[in-house]
Design a protein around this motif. Structure first.
Motif, PDB file in Angstrom:
ATOM      1  N   HIS A   1      27.639 -20.449  -3.048  1.00 52.17           N
ATOM      2  CA  HIS A   1      27.213 -21.403  -4.067  1.00 52.17           C
ATOM      3  C   HIS A   1      26.543 -20.684  -5.246  1.00 52.17           C
TER       4      HIS A   1
ATOM      5  N   LEU B   1      27.852 -21.112  -9.086  1.00 54.10           N
ATOM      6  CA  LEU B   1      26.985 -21.596 -10.164  1.00 54.10           C
ATOM      7  C   LEU B   1      26.915 -20.572 -11.296  1.00 54.10           C
TER       8      LEU B   1
ATOM      9  N   ARG C   1      29.808 -20.929 -13.621  1.00 55.11           N
ATOM     10  CA  ARG C   1      30.040 -22.236 -14.248  1.00 55.11           C
ATOM     11  C   ARG C   1      29.678 -22.153 -15.734  1.00 55.11           C
TER      12      ARG C   1
ATOM     13  N   ARG D   1      25.968 -22.625 -17.424  1.00 53.64           N
ATOM     14  CA  ARG D   1      24.887 -22.612 -16.440  1.00 53.64           C
ATOM     15  C   ARG D   1      23.858 -21.506 -16.715  1.00 53.64           C
TER      16      ARG D   1
ATOM     17  N   VAL E   1      18.754 -26.546 -10.038  1.00 47.54           N
ATOM     18  CA  VAL E   1      19.819 -25.976  -9.185  1.00 47.54           C
ATOM     19  C   VAL E   1      20.433 -27.076  -8.316  1.00 47.54           C
TER      20      VAL E   1
ATOM     21  N   ALA F   1      22.716 -29.134 -10.324  1.00 45.35           N
ATOM     22  CA  ALA F   1      23.962 -28.410 -10.591  1.00 45.35           C
ATOM     23  C   ALA F   1      24.858 -28.384  -9.355  1.00 45.35           C
ATOM     24  N   LEU F   2      24.268 -28.222  -8.177  1.00 47.93           N
ATOM     25  CA  LEU F   2      25.053 -28.237  -6.940  1.00 47.93           C
ATOM     26  C   LEU F   2      25.765 -29.567  -6.751  1.00 47.93           C
TER      27      LEU F   2
END
Length: 216
Positions: free
Chosen positions: A166, A170, A173, A176, A210, A213-214
């Protein structure tokens, strides 16, 4: 390590196999759900199958490997829901470490955090998300180290190891790194100001981002 220098049996062999598989998982060389065939790993690392099996059992306890009934072992798949739950635990433990670091860190250590913040800003400006991700990981590690809270450090190392996939996703992305940079700089500023409450708030705010975003 050259093959002839590898310990083939016993505790040293188990430790060697353990270190090699753990590193491969943490560096993304072994992907989630990838099968871990004991014979192949034993040949690759120059150790016995029993040493590999013992290493996989320990990695299972660390949450990095899972054993599937009648199918052997594979790299554990961490779902988004699990990643969110782990990050919620990180909020508490990393907030504690940041507050401790604000009190315990030496002036030289504070300078190290500032230098990391500057390097992270440069990585974002240069459009280097992988470099930024590595520096991000290093910053969190330094804060934990400077806190002196060894119990929290040990717990966080186990938790963070499960989030490797993960973390990579991220980092790559679009947008981000730019978003998280200001959050990291706020963490550094609060620790540098020796304000433990502000440091803890900054970490919790960052990790809340975070989680968002996940879930996206």
């Amino acid at each position: 390590m050259p093959k002839e220098a590898r310990p083939s049996t016993g505790e040293q062999a188990r430790q060697h196999a353990l270190a090699q598989v753990r590193q491969a998982i943490l560096q993304g060389e072994m992907a989630p759900a990838q099968r871990l065939v004991e014979n192949e790993l034993a040949e690759q690392f120059g150790v016995t199958r029993a040493s590999v099996r013992a290493a996989l059992i320990e990695l299972e306890s660390e949450g990095l490997v899972e054993r599937i009934r009648n199918r052997g072992s594979r790299v554990r798949v961490v779902t988004v829901e699990e990643a969110v739950a782990i990050t919620e635990c990180r909020m508490v433990l990393e907030g504690l470490c940041a507050g401790k670091a604000a009190v315990e860190a030496s002036d030289d250590q504070l300078d190290q955090l500032v230098a990391l913040g500057e390097a992270m800003s440069k990585a974002v400006a240069d459009g280097e998300p992988v470099t930024y991700s590595d520096l991000n990981h290093e910053l969190h590690g330094r804060i934990r180290q400077f806190s002196g809270q060894q119990v929290a450090v040990g717990l966080l190392e186990r938790l963070n190891a499960q989030l490797v996939r993960h973390r990579f996703q991220l980092a790559l992305r679009p947008g981000r790194p730019q978003k998280s940079l200001s959050e990291h700089l706020a963490m550094i500023d609060a620790i540098r100001a020796r304000d433990p409450q502000a440091a803890e708030r900054a970490v919790r705010s960052h990790l809340a981002g975070v989680i968002d975003a996940l879930r996206e």
